[in-house]
Design an enzyme around this catalytic site. Structure first.
Site, PDB file in Angstrom:
ATOM      1  N   HIS A 194      33.207  -6.415 -22.034  1.00 27.80           N
ATOM      2  CA  HIS A 194      33.978  -5.988 -23.201  1.00 27.80           C
ATOM      3  C   HIS A 194      35.375  -5.508 -22.834  1.00 27.80           C
ATOM      4  CE1 HIS A 194      32.357  -1.766 -22.459  1.00 27.80           C
ATOM      5  NE2 HIS A 194      33.592  -1.480 -22.807  1.00 27.80           N
ATOM      6  N   ASP A 234      26.983  -7.632 -20.580  1.00 24.51           N
ATOM      7  CA  ASP A 234      28.253  -6.902 -20.544  1.00 24.51           C
ATOM      8  C   ASP A 234      28.780  -6.707 -19.123  1.00 24.51           C
ATOM      9  OD1 ASP A 234      30.479  -5.715 -21.561  1.00 24.51           O
ATOM     10  OD2 ASP A 234      29.551  -3.774 -21.966  1.00 24.51           O
ATOM     11  N   GLY A 303      37.862   4.119 -21.147  1.00 26.30           N
ATOM     12  CA  GLY A 303      38.507   3.807 -19.872  1.00 26.30           C
ATOM     13  C   GLY A 303      37.540   3.829 -18.706  1.00 26.30           C
ATOM     14  N   ASN A 304      36.378   4.479 -18.883  1.00 30.37           N
ATOM     15  CA  ASN A 304      35.362   4.520 -17.821  1.00 30.37           C
ATOM     16  C   ASN A 304      34.585   3.207 -17.701  1.00 30.37           C
ATOM     17  OD1 ASN A 304      35.142   7.887 -18.102  1.00 30.37           O
ATOM     18  ND2 ASN A 304      34.665   7.019 -16.094  1.00 30.37           N
ATOM     19  N   SER A 305      34.603   2.384 -18.750  1.00 33.93           N
ATOM     20  CA  SER A 305      33.793   1.167 -18.762  1.00 33.93           C
ATOM     21  C   SER A 305      34.061   0.289 -17.554  1.00 33.93           C
ATOM     22  CB  SER A 305      34.093   0.349 -20.028  1.00 33.93           C
ATOM     23  OG  SER A 305      33.535   0.954 -21.140  1.00 33.93           O
ATOM     24  N   LEU A 357      12.690 -19.388 -24.420  1.00 37.88           N
ATOM     25  CA  LEU A 357      11.677 -20.397 -24.711  1.00 37.88           C
ATOM     26  C   LEU A 357      11.633 -20.753 -26.189  1.00 37.88           C
ATOM     27  CD1 LEU A 357       8.659 -18.911 -22.688  1.00 37.88           C
ATOM     28  CD2 LEU A 357      10.563 -20.283 -21.845  1.00 37.88           C
ATOM     29  N   GLY A 358      12.191 -19.862 -27.039  1.00 35.58           N
ATOM     30  CA  GLY A 358      12.113 -20.067 -28.478  1.00 35.58           C
ATOM     31  C   GLY A 358      10.965 -19.310 -29.109  1.00 35.58           C
TER      32      GLY A 358
END
Length: 546
Positions: A194, A234, A303-305, A357-358
Site C-alpha cells: 500500500h 500487502d 509512515g511506519n508501514s 480451488l474455487g
C-alpha cells in the site's frame, strides 16, 4: 501509511457499511444467464466442444489447457498441449525465469507426464535455481551486532512523489511516506504494497516516482524501482542502486509468543530513525483473507508501514503494516514467514497471484479434534468443480501435506504458485478417500463477486452470507426457506435460523464490487416468527474462500 489502504485489511473487524451509501449503489439482483455444468465425457459432442475450448485456452494458458486435456483423456489434445507447455518452459529457461519454469515442471511432475523427463532442467535443479539469488533467502546478512544504531541504519524511508494536488484552488505537494528495510547488500528492500500502490495501479494515470532516503543520510533522495508486489498480503520488493549499510536477517515469528518483547523501526510522519518497543499482543488476528497476522502494542503511526518488527537480537520477525491511530496500542504486523514464502515470487517480478480451488468451507471437528477442511460450497466451473470435489467432502491432503484445518490449507496455498497443478486428497461422506490432480487458478480479487455473477442466488448466499436457501415458490423466484445457517456467519450473527421463510427484496453491490448488501423480508423463528425487513451486508472476500 495511507489510511485509505489500511481499511481493507481491517475489514474483518471494522466492516460496517453505511446504508445510505449502499442504497446509492447499483441494484444488481438477478440470476446469471449461463451457469457451468459438468462436461459429460462419454458424449462425443461434448468431447468435441471441450477439445475446441481447450485449444482456445492453449494460446493464453498452456498449463491449464494441459490439465483440461488430462481430464478429457484425449491423446491428440494432450499432445498438442504438451508441445505448447514445452515451448513455454523453454522460453522461461532462456530468460532465466526459474520461478515460471519450476511452476511448469511441477505441474508436469504431478501429472506424471513423460515430458517432464525430457526438459532441460529437472524439478530439483529448478527448485535450487529458483531460490539461488533471491534476496533474503541467500543467507547473506551483516555481521551480528547488538547496537541498535546498526539496525536503524538498515532501514529506509520510502518516498513516493505524486507531484502536485489541487485543493481549493491551491497546489500542494502530494506524496506518500512509508518505511522499508534492506534484505541484501546490493539494495533490495522490503516494504508494504500500500506504500507503493500508486506506482503499480494501472488505473492511476497520474505522476508517481519512487525514492528512498537512507537512515544515515536523510537529505538525499535516491531513485528506486518496484520489482514485485502482492496486494493481498500487502508486501512489496523494491530495488535501489546503493550498497546497503546494514542487511537484516529474516527470523521466524514462531520464535515469538504472546507477551514477548519486540521493537518497531520506521519513519512515523516522516521522522526518520524512530524506534519504538512493545510486546506481542496476539498472534492470530484474521485481518487478511489468506492468513493470520500479529497484533503488537509498539507505537505505530503514519509512515511506519513497511518497517521491520525485530526481536532483541535484531532478527526481523514481522513487517509493520497497519495501526489504528484512534486506538492507542492497536497495531498489526505481517509474520515474516509470509515474506519468506513469497520472496521467490516477488523477486520474479510483477504482481503476485495467489491460487485457489474455487471452494468455501471451515475446519471440521470430530470428538473435539480437527480432522480436515469441510467443503461447504463449490463454484461451478472452478478447478474443484471440474475435479469432482463436492459439498460435504473433506479435504485431508494437499500436495503431499496433511490438512487438518483451514489454516493448514491457507499456509499451503500461500507456498504454492498459481497456474500450477498439484495433487489433492479428499474424503466423501461415506469415508472413501479419493486423490485427484487439480489446477490452481489465480484467486479473484473478490471471490464472492465472481460467485454471485456465476451461480444462482440460492447457492451464492452460502459463501457470501452463510445461509443455504431452498426455493419454495414456483411463482416467485425470490421466496426461499433457509435450509442451513453456517455457525459464525453473517446470517448466524443476524439471527437467522433453519426453516425461516425469507424473501429477497433487493441486492446491491458497492462501487468496487468488494461488498454486498441485501434486503430480506423474513419471519424469524428466534423472534417468535416476527416478520419484517432485515438488512445484512458482507464483504465479498474472506479467509474461508480457498
Amino acid at each position: 501509511m495511507k489510511t485509505e489502504n489500511i481499511v481493507p485489511h481491517l475489514k474483518k473487524i471494522f466492516f460496517l457499511l453505511s446504508l445510505a451509501y449502499m442504497l446509492s449503489a447499483c441494484t444488481s439482483i438477478r440470476e446469471p444467464e449461463d451457469i457451468y455444468s459438468d462436461v459429460d465425457y462419454t458424449q462425443e459432442d461434448a468431447r468435441l466442444e471441450e477439445r475446441k475450448r481447450i485449444l482456445l485456452l492453449l494460446e493464453k494458458n498452456p498449463v491449464q489447457a494441459l490439465w483440461r486435456a488430462f481430464l478429457l483423456k484425449d491423446a491428440e489434445t494432450l499432445s498438442d498441449c504438451e508441445k505448447a507447455v514445452e515451448e513455454e518452459f523453454n522460453a522461461a529457461v532462456e530468460k532465466s525465469d526459474w520461478y515460471t519454469a519450476l511452476r511448469i515442471q511441477k505441474s508436469l511432475t504431478t501429472l506424471n507426464s513423460s515430458l517432464s523427463e525430457k526438459l532441460s532442467k529437472s524439478f530439483a535443479e529448478l527448485e535450487s535455481l529458483s531460490k539461488e539469488n533471491v534476496p533474503g533467502l541467500t543467507g547473506e546478512k551483516s555481521s551480528s551486532s547488538s547496537r541498535v544504531s546498526s539496525y536503524i541504519n538498515g532501514t529506509v524511508t520510502i518516498w513516493v512523489d505524486k507531484g502536485i494536488k489541487i485543493q481549493n484552488g491551491m497546489g500542494f505537494a502530494d506524496r506518500v511516506i512509508g518505511s522499508g528495510f534492506f534484505i541484501s547488500k546490493d539494495g533490495y528492500i522490503v516494504t508494504n504494497h500500500h506504500v507503493i500502490s500508486d506506482l503499480v495501479d494501472k488505473k492511476n494515470e497520474g505522476f508517481s516516482r519512487l525514492y528512498i532516503k537512507l537512515a544515515e543520510d536523510s537529505d538525499t533522495r535516491i531513485p528506486a524501482k518496484v520489482i514485485g508486489y502482492d496486494p493481498q498480503i500487502d508486501l512489496a520488493l523494491i530495488k535501489t542502486e546503493v550498497d546497503a549499510p546494514y542487511v537484516f536477517n529474516l527470523g521466524s515469528s514462531a520464535d515469538l509468543d504472546v507477551g514477548d518483547k519486540i521493537f518497531a523501526i520506521g519513519s512515523p510522519i516522516g521522522l526518520e530513525r524512530t524506534l519504538t518497543s512493545g510486546i506481542v499482543s496476539a498472534s492470530d488476528r484474521k485481518l487478511f483473507t489468506l492468513g493470520s497476522v500479529m497484533q503488537i502494542d509498539a507505537a505505530v503511526n503514519q509512515g511506519n508501514s513497511g518497517g521491520p518488527c525485530i526481536d532483541s537480537n535484531g532478527n526481523v520477525q514481522a513487517i509493520v503494516f497497519a495501526g489504528m491511530l484512534q486506538y492507542e496500542g492497536l497495531n498489526f504486523a505481517i509474520p515474516v514467514e509470509y515474506l519468506k514464502s513469497l520472496l521467490p515470487a516477488l523477486y520474479a517480478g510483477g504482481k503476485v497471484s495467489h491460487p485457489w480451488l474455487g471452494c468455501f468451507g471451515h475446519t471440521k471437528k470430530e470428538l473435539g479434534k480437527n480432522v480436515g477442511l469441510e467443503v461447504q460450497y463449490v463454484f461451478p466451473g472452478s478447478s474443484a468443480s471440474r475435479s469432482h470435489i463436492s459439498v460435504g467432502d473433506l479435504l485431508v491432503e494437499f500436495d503431499g501435506q496433511k490438512i487438518t484445518t483451514l489454516e493448514d490449507m491457507q499456509n499451503l496455498l500461500m507456498k504454492s504458485a498459481a497456474k500450477s497443478i498439484v495433487k489433492i486428497k479428499f474424503r466423501h461422506d461415506e469415508g472413501e478417500t479419493h486423490e485427484t490432480e487439480i489446477y490452481l487458478a489465480a484467486r479473484p480479487e473478490h471471490p464472492g463477486y465472481n460467485i454471485y455473477k456465476g451461480d444462482i442466488i440460492a447457492k451464492s448466499f452460502v459463501p457470501i452470507f452463510g445461509m443455504r436457501l431452498l426455493p419454495v415458490s414456483t411463482s416467485s423466484s425470490r421466496k426461499y426457506s433457509i435450509e442451513e445457517v453456517i455457525k459464525g456467519s453473517v446470517a448466524d450473527e443476524s439471527g437467522f435460523s433453519e426453516n425461516d421463510p425469507v424473501e429477497i427484496r433487493d441486492i446491491k453491490l458497492n462501487e468496487d464490487n468488494s461488498a454486498m448488501y441485501a434486503e430480506i423480508y423474513a419471519k424469524n423463528r428466534k423472534k417468535g416468527y416476527l416478520d419484517g425487513i432485515m438488512a445484512i451486508a458482507a464483504p465479498l472476500d474472506s479467509p474461508y474462500y480457498f
